[in-house]
Design a protein around this motif. Structure first.
Motif, PDB file in Angstrom:
ATOM      1  N   GLN A 122       0.859  -1.188   0.000  1.00 16.29           N
ATOM      2  CA  GLN A 122       0.000   0.000   0.000  1.00 16.29           C
ATOM      3  C   GLN A 122       0.897   1.240   0.000  1.00 16.29           C
ATOM      4  O   GLN A 122       1.497   1.571   1.022  1.00 16.29           O
ATOM      5  N   PHE A 124       0.807   4.672   0.230  1.00 17.21           N
ATOM      6  CA  PHE A 124       0.112   5.908   0.567  1.00 17.21           C
ATOM      7  C   PHE A 124       1.087   6.897   1.230  1.00 17.21           C
ATOM      8  O   PHE A 124       1.302   7.999   0.741  1.00 17.21           O
ATOM      9  N   SER A 125       1.655   6.508   2.386  1.00 19.26           N
ATOM     10  CA  SER A 125       2.431   7.452   3.199  1.00 19.26           C
ATOM     11  C   SER A 125       3.716   7.910   2.507  1.00 19.26           C
ATOM     12  O   SER A 125       4.360   7.143   1.794  1.00 19.26           O
ATOM     13  N   GLY A 130       1.506  11.753   5.928  1.00 18.19           N
ATOM     14  CA  GLY A 130       1.097  10.566   6.698  1.00 18.19           C
ATOM     15  C   GLY A 130      -0.313  10.804   7.171  1.00 18.19           C
ATOM     16  O   GLY A 130      -1.281  10.484   6.481  1.00 18.19           O
ATOM     17  N   SER A 131      -0.433  11.467   8.329  1.00 16.44           N
ATOM     18  CA  SER A 131      -1.770  11.849   8.795  1.00 16.44           C
ATOM     19  C   SER A 131      -2.419  12.784   7.778  1.00 16.44           C
ATOM     20  O   SER A 131      -3.617  12.693   7.508  1.00 16.44           O
ATOM     21  N   TRP A 155       7.429   3.749   4.837  1.00 15.33           N
ATOM     22  CA  TRP A 155       6.718   2.812   5.733  1.00 15.33           C
ATOM     23  C   TRP A 155       5.865   1.829   4.935  1.00 15.33           C
ATOM     24  O   TRP A 155       4.799   1.430   5.388  1.00 15.33           O
ATOM     25  N   THR A 156       6.291   1.466   3.731  1.00 12.85           N
ATOM     26  CA  THR A 156       5.468   0.624   2.877  1.00 12.85           C
ATOM     27  C   THR A 156       5.649  -0.852   3.261  1.00 12.85           C
ATOM     28  O   THR A 156       6.644  -1.482   2.893  1.00 12.85           O
ATOM     29  N   SER A 157       4.677  -1.382   4.006  1.00 11.84           N
ATOM     30  CA  SER A 157       4.760  -2.775   4.473  1.00 11.84           C
ATOM     31  C   SER A 157       4.732  -3.732   3.283  1.00 11.84           C
ATOM     32  O   SER A 157       4.006  -3.492   2.312  1.00 11.84           O
ATOM     33  N   ALA A 343       3.909   0.038  17.485  1.00 12.66           N
ATOM     34  CA  ALA A 343       3.521   0.698  16.231  1.00 12.66           C
ATOM     35  C   ALA A 343       2.009   0.796  16.059  1.00 12.66           C
ATOM     36  O   ALA A 343       1.521   1.536  15.206  1.00 12.66           O
ATOM     37  N   SER A 348      -2.305   2.627  10.248  1.00 13.61           N
ATOM     38  CA  SER A 348      -3.751   2.705   9.946  1.00 13.61           C
ATOM     39  C   SER A 348      -4.400   3.940  10.553  1.00 13.61           C
ATOM     40  O   SER A 348      -5.580   3.918  10.901  1.00 13.61           O
ATOM     41  N   GLY A 349      -3.647   5.007  10.719  1.00 14.86           N
ATOM     42  CA  GLY A 349      -4.191   6.233  11.319  1.00 14.86           C
ATOM     43  C   GLY A 349      -3.877   6.270  12.803  1.00 14.86           C
ATOM     44  O   GLY A 349      -4.288   5.383  13.551  1.00 14.86           O
ATOM     45  N   ILE A 353      -5.347  11.014  15.397  1.00 13.25           N
ATOM     46  CA  ILE A 353      -6.239  11.201  14.243  1.00 13.25           C
ATOM     47  C   ILE A 353      -7.588  10.512  14.494  1.00 13.25           C
ATOM     48  O   ILE A 353      -8.647  11.057  14.184  1.00 13.25           O
ATOM     49  N   ASN A 356      -9.569  12.676  16.652  1.00 14.84           N
ATOM     50  CA  ASN A 356     -10.130  13.801  15.892  1.00 14.84           C
ATOM     51  C   ASN A 356     -11.394  13.374  15.154  1.00 14.84           C
ATOM     52  O   ASN A 356     -12.407  14.093  15.156  1.00 14.84           O
TER      53      ASN A 356
HETATM   54  C1  FAD Z   1       4.262  -0.651  11.342  1.00 15.80           C
HETATM   55  C2  FAD Z   1       3.773   0.367  10.348  1.00 15.80           C
HETATM   56  C3  FAD Z   1       3.348  -0.057   9.105  1.00 15.80           C
HETATM   57  C4  FAD Z   1       2.931   0.874   8.163  1.00 15.80           C
HETATM   58  N1  FAD Z   1       2.557   0.424   6.900  1.00 15.80           N
HETATM   59  C5  FAD Z   1       2.194   1.322   5.985  1.00 15.80           C
HETATM   60  C6  FAD Z   1       1.885   0.883   4.643  1.00 15.80           C
HETATM   61  O1  FAD Z   1       1.929  -0.304   4.322  1.00 15.80           O
HETATM   62  N2  FAD Z   1       1.559   1.829   3.725  1.00 15.80           N
HETATM   63  C7  FAD Z   1       1.496   3.151   4.033  1.00 15.80           C
HETATM   64  O2  FAD Z   1       1.167   3.936   3.150  1.00 15.80           O
HETATM   65  N3  FAD Z   1       1.802   3.606   5.281  1.00 15.80           N
HETATM   66  C8  FAD Z   1       2.140   2.718   6.247  1.00 15.80           C
HETATM   67  N4  FAD Z   1       2.472   3.156   7.526  1.00 15.80           N
HETATM   68  C9  FAD Z   1       2.486   4.590   7.780  1.00 15.80           C
HETATM   69  C10 FAD Z   1       1.350   5.093   8.667  1.00 15.80           C
HETATM   70  O3  FAD Z   1       0.148   5.109   7.972  1.00 15.80           O
HETATM   71  C11 FAD Z   1       1.763   6.516   9.133  1.00 15.80           C
HETATM   72  O4  FAD Z   1       2.909   6.354   9.951  1.00 15.80           O
HETATM   73  C12 FAD Z   1       0.669   7.205   9.907  1.00 15.80           C
HETATM   74  O5  FAD Z   1      -0.391   7.546   9.050  1.00 15.80           O
HETATM   75  C13 FAD Z   1       1.192   8.495  10.592  1.00 15.80           C
HETATM   76  O6  FAD Z   1       1.814   9.312   9.665  1.00 15.80           O
HETATM   77  P1  FAD Z   1       3.283   9.890   9.922  1.00 15.80           P
HETATM   78  O7  FAD Z   1       4.172   8.735  10.285  1.00 15.80           O
HETATM   79  O8  FAD Z   1       3.668  10.676   8.724  1.00 15.80           O
HETATM   80  O9  FAD Z   1       3.182  10.815  11.188  1.00 15.80           O
HETATM   81  P2  FAD Z   1       2.629  12.313  11.210  1.00 15.80           P
HETATM   82  O10 FAD Z   1       1.398  12.415  10.392  1.00 15.80           O
HETATM   83  O11 FAD Z   1       3.751  13.231  10.886  1.00 15.80           O
HETATM   84  O12 FAD Z   1       2.237  12.467  12.713  1.00 15.80           O
HETATM   85  C14 FAD Z   1       3.192  12.654  13.750  1.00 15.80           C
HETATM   86  C15 FAD Z   1       2.457  12.829  15.073  1.00 15.80           C
HETATM   87  O13 FAD Z   1       1.599  13.986  15.005  1.00 15.80           O
HETATM   88  C16 FAD Z   1       0.258  13.633  15.294  1.00 15.80           C
HETATM   89  N5  FAD Z   1      -0.649  14.397  14.430  1.00 15.80           N
HETATM   90  C17 FAD Z   1      -0.548  14.593  13.098  1.00 15.80           C
HETATM   91  N6  FAD Z   1      -1.581  15.331  12.642  1.00 15.80           N
HETATM   92  C18 FAD Z   1      -2.355  15.595  13.709  1.00 15.80           C
HETATM   93  C19 FAD Z   1      -3.577  16.306  13.878  1.00 15.80           C
HETATM   94  N7  FAD Z   1      -4.219  16.880  12.862  1.00 15.80           N
HETATM   95  N8  FAD Z   1      -4.109  16.389  15.126  1.00 15.80           N
HETATM   96  C20 FAD Z   1      -3.494  15.787  16.193  1.00 15.80           C
HETATM   97  N9  FAD Z   1      -2.314  15.106  16.093  1.00 15.80           N
HETATM   98  C21 FAD Z   1      -1.757  15.011  14.870  1.00 15.80           C
HETATM   99  C22 FAD Z   1       0.158  12.148  14.960  1.00 15.80           C
HETATM  100  O14 FAD Z   1      -0.869  11.512  15.697  1.00 15.80           O
HETATM  101  C23 FAD Z   1       1.531  11.651  15.388  1.00 15.80           C
HETATM  102  O15 FAD Z   1       1.549  11.400  16.761  1.00 15.80           O
HETATM  103  C24 FAD Z   1       2.890   2.249   8.480  1.00 15.80           C
HETATM  104  C25 FAD Z   1       3.312   2.672   9.749  1.00 15.80           C
HETATM  105  C26 FAD Z   1       3.751   1.757  10.671  1.00 15.80           C
HETATM  106  C27 FAD Z   1       4.204   2.248  12.001  1.00 15.80           C
END
Ligand code: FAD
Length: 367
Positions: A122, A124-125, A130-131, A155-157, A343, A348-349, A353, A356
């Motif tokens: 997947q 996406f990130s 990310g968020s 972070w692409t699993s 993790a 998955s969000g 988030i 929120n």
């Molecule tokens: C084990 C693992 C597997 C994963 N597998 C995949 C995958 O297969 N494909 C894929 O696409 N992604 C994958 N991810 C990525 C995952 O979806 C993102 O890490 C996640 O969405 C958070 O995004 P970020 O890491 O950019 O953190 P950020 O979005 O930068 O967030 C950093 C911190 O700020 C907080 N934050 C951000 N925005 C807000 C807001 N508006 N209000 C309050 N708090 C906020 C967050 O909660 C977090 O604590 C994976 C992550 C992990 C840990």
């Protein structure tokens, strides 16, 4: 162990239990995380008719209800079965194509997902998205019938073993931020795709950075149109937090909770054991509510957020307690699960988030 598992309801449960007990016998405990074992497991499920339980029959599935899916996961956890490797295909890409794919896309991709022959990831990130997923910067520039892909995912699993990627990228369509995104079915085994595994805190490398420089996707591998990527991404995320995911997580935790009780059999545990186990049961009841909604055809995305919050925090509490017991027979298992569970409040969000989403959609609070 032979033939296909048939039936519904309790007949199905009995048949699954019998099949699992034969299939799991002979698998070493330590082999459950092995990629080859997990891929072979996907194939065994397919041969037994246990892949795509809820997929429509016309797409190679069994056309059963989420109830049978629940029964399968409950029995699989009970038997200590491995987790299949093709979960992104089965849970995310396949259902997306069933709902929104073209006949050609379904014909080409669904069967190899079910058989486990093709692994999906997947995409996406990104480092800056990310968020805030709508901030995706990976570009898909149109050149005739092709799109040229450039940019980076993170972070692409499963990327290091993936054949295909569900890729969210910015198209050249002239449209606002959420409308110039496309969802592509990208071939990971082509020049211009560079997968760089990242070592996790657990020591494994199940996710990667993926760099795209000159990779291409044909226009027939675009799902939902040049401006429909955001809608497709929301459909994927809804499945990612849907009842089947909640059920899978609950059943895995119930197995861990059983080990916890084994560790405590000597009588050395305190009342916190009951609290942790009660939290696992709460996750179960919440999963049941999601299951009930799914059976009644009610889509409730906020329920997915509540569920994600509950199981991720409960899993962390469970593994922290398990690790703290210092049970010699299961120390390695608890160490691994503890690190894995860190993790859970991110993928998955993240927790923030989900809170929120609940604040806005359930409580009606202002943004
Ligand atoms: C084990 C693992 C597997 C994963 N597998 C995949 C995958 O297969 N494909 C894929 O696409 N992604 C994958 N991810 C990525 C995952 O979806 C993102 O890490 C996640 O969405 C958070 O995004 P970020 O890491 O950019 O953190 P950020 O979005 O930068 O967030 C950093 C911190 O700020 C907080 N934050 C951000 N925005 C807000 C807001 N508006 N209000 C309050 N708090 C906020 C967050 O909660 C977090 O604590 C994976 C992550 C992990 C840990």
């Amino acid at each position: 162990m032979s033939g296909r598992v048939t039936g519904t309801g309790e007949v199905f449960r009995a048949a699954v239990r019998e099949w699992l007990s034969a299939a799991v016998a002979g698998l070493a405990e330590g082999a459950l995380d092995d990629v080859t074992v997990r891929r072979e497991w996907d194939r065994k499920l397919y041969d037994a008719g246990l892949a795509g339980l809820t997929w429509p029959v016309e797409f190679g599935g069994r056309g059963l209800s989420v109830l049978e899916e629940y029964v399968f996961h409950e029995e699989a956890a009970r038997a200590g079965a491995p987790e299949g490797y093709g979960r992104i295909g089965r849970i995310l890409a396949g259902p997306l194509l069933i709902k929104h794919g073209s006949p050609e896309q379904r014909q080409r991709y669904l069967q190899p997902i079910l058989s486990g022959d093709e692994v999906w990831c997947q995409g996406f990130s990104e480092p800056g998205a990310g968020s805030d997923l709508a901030n995706v910067g990976t570009r898909a520039e149109r050149a005739g019938e092709l799109y040229r892909i450039s940019g980076q995912k993170i972070w692409t699993s499963f990327a290091d073993h993936a054949n295909r990627c569900l890729l969210l990228a910015r198209t050249s369509a002239r449209a606002p931020r959420h409308r110039n995104l496309g969802m592509f079915l990208l071939d990971m085994r082509q020049p211009g795709v560079d997968v760089r595994p990242i070592t996790r805190i657990t020591g494994d490398t199940t996710f990667s950075e993926v760099h795209f420089d000159g990779a291409v996707v044909h226009e027939r591998d675009l799902v939902g149109g040049e401006t429909g990527g955001w809608r497709m991404a929301m459909a994927v995320l809804s499945d990612e937090r849907g009842p089947i995911e909640a059920i899978t997580r609950y059943t895995a935790m119930s197995r861990a909770a059983a080990v916890l009780r084994e560790c405590c059999a000597s009588g050395s545990c305190d009342p916190e054991l009951d609290e942790v186990c009660a939290r696992v049961e709460t996750v179960r009841w919440h999963s049941m509510r999601s299951l009930g909604n799914a059976l009644a055809g009610i889509e409730d995305r906020a329920a997915g957020s509540v569920s994600k919050l509950m199981w991720s925090h409960t899993w962390q509490a469970l593994t922290a307690y398990g690790l703290g017991l210092g049970c010699p027979a299961h120390e390695l298992m608890w160490q691994r699960q503890y690190l894995e569970s860190r993790a859970a409040t991110i993928f998955s969000g993240s927790t923030q988030i989900q809170r929120n989403v609940i604040a806005e959609r359930v409580l009606g609070l202002p943004r």
